[in-house]
Design an enzyme around this catalytic site. Structure first.
Site, short mmCIF file in Angstrom:
data_model
loop_
_atom_site.label_atom_id
_atom_site.label_comp_id
_atom_site.label_asym_id
_atom_site.label_seq_id
_atom_site.Cartn_x
_atom_site.Cartn_y
_atom_site.Cartn_z
N SER A 247 -9.66 -0.41 7.26
CA SER A 247 -9.15 -0.29 5.89
C SER A 247 -8.48 -1.51 5.30
CB SER A 247 -8.17 0.87 5.81
OG SER A 247 -8.88 2.06 5.71
N LYS B 161 0.85 -1.21 0.00
CA LYS B 161 0.00 0.00 0.00
C LYS B 161 0.88 1.25 0.00
CE LYS B 161 -3.80 2.09 2.68
NZ LYS B 161 -4.62 1.99 3.92
N SER C 176 -9.57 2.04 3.10
CA SER C 176 -8.75 2.81 2.21
C SER C 176 -7.77 1.97 1.40
CB SER C 176 -7.95 3.85 3.02
OG SER C 176 -7.09 3.20 3.94
N1 GLN Z 1 -12.78 4.44 6.61
C1 GLN Z 1 -12.16 4.85 7.85
C2 GLN Z 1 -11.70 6.28 7.73
O1 GLN Z 1 -11.90 6.86 6.71
C3 GLN Z 1 -11.02 3.93 8.16
C4 GLN Z 1 -9.79 4.22 7.40
C5 GLN Z 1 -8.65 3.31 7.72
O2 GLN Z 1 -8.80 2.26 8.36
N2 GLN Z 1 -7.47 3.73 7.32
O3 GLN Z 1 -11.16 6.83 8.64
#
Ligand code: GLN
Length: 483
Positions: free
Chosen positions: A178, A79, A154
């Site tokens: 994410s 990532k 994400s």
């Molecule tokens: N969707 C959540 C956020 O936008 C989690 C993101 C993540 O785990 N990096 O904060």
């Protein structure tokens, strides 16, 4: 003839060990596939052709030295929030769009030591903020199951690249869901380890008390192998644990294992289709001999507000460093250094700006006790409730995501709706506990994930139980992938 979509990481390593294929040959096959499929789904920000081939050649030329490495020759994508020396690491943001780190993250060094070949950096929401991969400066990534839908976020690019066999495994980061939510939406396995079991050094920070790096794979066995390859103590991360992680015995039944069905999660806006598939997986566990009962975890329903005070507060502090002066993008069209900061920071995307504003407000004097401070008190209560629950149950389950992959553009203008996507996954980050998502069936031809949570450092048990459930569901999940 090697067919990437039929290959697992364990099989790949076996083929190489038996000299049926060289690491360079495998690397070339997956590089070509990545280039081709990436044109359709935009899952990768950088394809590291030269460095990957160099790494492969080094292993082929020194085969005796490498032959017993656990991830020998396995193509992986990382990532783009995880630092890779001399390879662009953008965090999905304009601010870091030309940033080349001078060092490797701890996990990247571990991957190279384990013999994996880093072939690409995967697309993600900007600074890992989002649940759909639509906030990336490099454009959205599409779900390989249905190009009109999102892969989740994400770490959407990581999940989509594994599901479409551009690489066999990937690593992502999980602050509120994410890894698990995109794994669920793309029909693969993803795990958020116990906070502290995998080093965060070299991870571009978002919400430091919640962030965890973790593995993606097509099946639980590969996921487990990848996890043990990246876990371990790192003196450069002060929250890194010294616990020695051990794998658990293989199971042939779930007799004697007590599993709690987390009702407080399972009744929150879960779609009928997801509910049905989840209930089928509960039947599978019953048939395997598990003792299942419903469990209520106090304060867990406060997870969303606790998360959206904690994560943005920590993000507002972490993202302070992107000022156009130290490193990264810099707009110097103003007259003073204050103008530079102002002009540079206006280049964050809308979601990142929203988080910085929210977090700065929650931390400001006069509001700290009311918001960030109170969120931490409730966080403590949620941790206590989980501890009590694990006195009665070995593991706790829920769906991973309330819905299957949703249409591109359908939620991006409604942040509160988007935030609901992590309703099932956030509690594990708040409590710091490990949780896995495994595919458990389809609803309207799209994948549904089952989440299994356990007490701190119970990864071994989670993997063993997940492997048995996976075997008994025999889903052939990825047959539905279009890319
Ligand atoms: N969707 C959540 C956020 O936008 C989690 C993101 C993540 O785990 N990096 O904060």
């Amino acid at each position: 003839m090697i067919e990437p979509s039929k290959l697992t990481a364990v099989e790949c390593t076996n083929l190489i060990q038996n000299k049926e294929v060289s690491v360079t040959e495998i690397t070339k096959i997956f590089l070509e596939r990545s280039k081709e499929i990436n044109l359709d789904i935009n899952s990768l920000i950088t394809i590291c052709e030269d460095s990957a081939l160099k790494q492969a050649e080094e292993i082929d030329n020194n085969f005796e030295e490498y032959k017993n490495k656990p991830l020998l020759g396995v193509p992986i994508s990382v990532k783009d929030v995880i630092s890779t020396k001399n390879i662009k690491t953008t965090a999905g943001s304009k601010i870091l769009s030309n940033y080349i780190p001078p060092y490797d993250a701890f996990v990247v060094k571990k991957l190279v030591d384990a013999g994996a070949i880093i072939i690409s950096k995967s697309n993600c929401d900007e600074f890992a903020m989002g649940s759909s991969n639509e906030t990336s400066f490099f454009g959205p990534c599409l779900n390989p199951w249905d190009f009109n839908t999102v892969p989740g976020g994400s770490s959407g690019g990581s999940a989509a690249s594994v599901a479409s066999s551009q690489n066999l495994i990937s690593i992502g980061s999980d602050t509120g869901g994410s890894i698990r939510q995109p794994a669920s939406l793309c029909g693969i396995v993803g795990m958020k380890p116990t906070y502290g079991s995998v080093s965060r050094s070299g991870l571009i920070a978002f919400g430091s008390s919640l962030d965890q790096i973790g593995p993606f794979a097509k099946n639980v066995q590969d996921c487990e192998k990848l996890f043990y390859s990246i876990a371990g103590h790192d003196p450069k991360d002060l929250t890194s644990s010294k616990n020695v992680l051990e794998s658990f015995k293989d199971l042939d039944s779930l007799k004697g294992i007590k599993i709690g069905i987390c009702n407080d999660i399972s009744d929150q806006g879960i779609s009928e289709g997801v509910k049905k598939v989840f209930e089928d997986s509960v039947d599978t566990m019953k048939n395997l001999g598990a003792e299942l009962d419903e469990i209520s975890i106090d304060y867990i329903k406060e997870s969303l507000p606790v998360y959206y005070l904690t994560a943005p507060s920590e993000a507002s502090s972490n993202l302070n460093r992107y000022d156009g002066i130290k490193y990264g993008y810099s707009d110097q069209n103003g007259k003073t250094s204050w103008d530079t900061i102002d002009l540079t920071r206006s280049n964050f995307g809308d979601e990142v700006k929203r988080r910085i504003l929210l977090g700065t407000f929650a931390l400001s004097s006069g509001y700290y006790d009311e918001y960030y401070g109170k969120a931490q008190k409730i966080r403590g209560l949620i941790i206590n409730s989980f501890n009590e629950a694990f006195n009665k149950f070995d593991l706790i389950i829920s769906p991973t995501s309330p819905i299957t992959a949703f249409k591109l553009g359908s939620q991006i203008n409604d942040p509160l709706l988007m935030y609901q996507n992590d309703i099932c996954t956030m509690p594990a980050n708040i409590a710091g506990i490990p949780a896995i998502s495994i595919p458990c069936g389809l609803s309207n031809k799209l994948p549904v994930g089952l989440q299994i949570m356990g007490p701190n450092f119970s990864e071994g048990k989670i993997f063993s139980v997940a492997k048995l459930i996976e075997d008994n569901m025999s889903l052939n999940m990825l047959d539905g992938v279009k890319a």
